[in-house]
Enzyme design. Structure first.
Site, mmCIF file in Angstrom:
data_model
loop_
_atom_site.group_PDB
_atom_site.id
_atom_site.type_symbol
_atom_site.label_atom_id
_atom_site.label_comp_id
_atom_site.label_asym_id
_atom_site.label_seq_id
_atom_site.Cartn_x
_atom_site.Cartn_y
_atom_site.Cartn_z
ATOM 1 C CD GLU A 1 -2.439 -1.127 2.815
ATOM 2 O OE1 GLU A 1 -2.174 -0.178 3.593
ATOM 3 O OE2 GLU A 1 -3.174 -2.061 3.143
ATOM 4 N N PRO A 2 1.600 1.564 -1.036
ATOM 5 C CG PRO A 2 2.366 1.843 -3.221
ATOM 6 C CD PRO A 2 1.730 0.833 -2.302
ATOM 7 C CB CYS B 1 1.451 34.385 16.623
ATOM 8 S SG CYS B 1 2.189 35.272 17.993
#
Length: 411
Positions: free
Chosen positions: A272-273, A341
């Site tokens: 399953e790449p 931030c």
């Protein structure tokens, strides 16, 4: 079928058409995701060709954009999904639900309800379970169909401890409990396969440990009777080189080592790449808005942030960076950060980049996997647009969000 003759094993950031990238930034604004669908198809085809006797699926969680899912389906892939939304989006992209594999990890009730309803009309759907609780919850819903058991092999691999799933108790049935769970599944459901996933981002030098986990999966398959299984799924996790001095995954060596590790099987081998298919097919374009000389560094402010790409903040990940507006300028070490931030909103420290100036466009490479998937609206920042490249053309496949999109669900 994609012709691989001119398809390198990895696409470096320098290999992209810089003038075209700058034109895309001018046309569509920044920050901007760019996905090369031709490259997606090449990557899938190359990987599948290395495992000619295996079934190679695409792990949707790496990038679930409709255009990408359509591209992998066109290349011949079936799709593995980790949540109900990925199942639905795969179907919307054209996948036959009978070919889908749903890997349930602590699935919410809604996910199981959706999968069971889907299986009523698509009995070929496979549900992979990683806890006996999930079996009980499926039985309560009247499900008695196709089940694969996810094994926890006790070995985790990959580029970061947060992706070393093979040694994490969250994932899979403890190894020595698998035979008893297999017996139970055979009594109440249709046991069709075993599954395991050791980790993510594995390159050639990490294959030995990765294959130790695969060897345990193969041994367990034979122990529970692989002749009675349709498949043994050893997951994905195959990486791409993010750093310029790293070599690409040696697919021939990978194929040989995986085959040797799993051993003789009567069941079909599955892989399953996800990252391998999409990582180097995508990048982010971002405009420089601030140049600040500080005592120890030059700070380059860009309009992309950790809300655009969180991997550097989450994993400490390295992503290559290039000034596409002036790639030939003299490089100088700079610290590149976004407008959020927090000190975590930094893409690079003291990174040599062709001297940036305000309004230059920087490209952040290898952003095709777990990039847009993990994008957020932090600081009320609308998520960026996404442009797809295919057959020499470009098109917007995801429009830029507006503030109205950010606030639409508020009441």
């Amino acid at each position: 079928m994609t012709d691989l003759a001119d398809s390198p094993a990895v696409r470096r950031l320098a290999d992209w058409d810089h003038e075209r990238l700058e034109a895309l930034a001018d046309e569509h604004g920044t920050p901007l995701y760019v996905m090369d669908l031709d490259r997606v198809k090449e990557n899938y085809t190359r990987f599948a060709a290395a495992f000619p006797d295996a079934e190679v699926m695409y792990a949707a969680k790496a990038h679930t954009g409709k255009a990408v899912l359509e591209a992998v389906l066109e290349a011949g892939a079936d799709i593995e999904c980790a949540a109900w939304g990925e199942l639905q989006r795969s179907i919307d992209a054209g996948a036959d639900p009978n070919t889908l594999q749903y890997t349930a990890v602590n699935p919410p009730d809604h996910d199981l309800d959706y999968a069971v309803d889907l299986a009523e009309d698509a009995p070929g759907l496979t549900i992979t379970i990683g806890a006996t609780d999930t079996l009980e919850r499926l039985a309560e819903r009247g499900y008695d169909g196709r089940i694969a058991i996810r094994i926890n092999p006790g070995i985790g691999t990959g580029h970061h401890e947060k992706v070393a799933t093979g040694a994490d108790a969250k994932f899979g049935i403890p190894y020595e409990r698998v035979p008893e769970v297999a017996d139970r599944v055979r009594e109440e459901f249709e046991l069709v396969g075993l599954h395991a996933h050791a980790g993510s981002g594995v390159l050639t030098e990490g294959l030995e440990e990765h294959c130790q986990a695969i060897e345990r999966v193969g041994k367990m398959a034979r122990r529970v009777g692989d002749a009675d299984l349709e498949f043994v799924d050893v997951g994905g996790g195959y990486g791409v080189p993010y750093r310029e001095d790293e070599d690409p995954l040696d697919l021939e060596k990978t194929s040989n080592m995986v085959r040797d590790a799993v051993g003789e099987l009567e069941a079909t081998l599955k892989l399953e790449p996800g990252r391998y298919v999409v990582a180097d097919a995508g990048l982010i374009l971002s405009e420089v808005n601030t140049i600040k000389d500080a005592p120890d560094t030059t700070v380059v402010g860009i309009d992309a942030s950790l809300a655009t790409l969180i991997r550097p903040a989450m994993f400490g990940s390295y992503h290559p960076m290039l000034n596409v507006s002036a790639p030939d300028r003299e490089p100088e070490p700079v610290t590149v950060g976004g407008p959020v931030c927090t000190s975590a909103d930094v893409f690079a420290h003291d990174r040599p980049v062709a001297r940036p100036e305000r309004e230059d466009v920087l490209a952040i490479g290898n952003a095709g996997s777990y990039g847009y998937e993990l994008a957020s609206q932090f600081h009320s920042q609308p998520r960026p647009a996404e442009v797809a490249l295919e057959d020499g053309q470009s098109r917007v496949v995801r429009r830029r969000e507006s503030l109205e999109d950010v606030t639409r669900v508020e009441q």
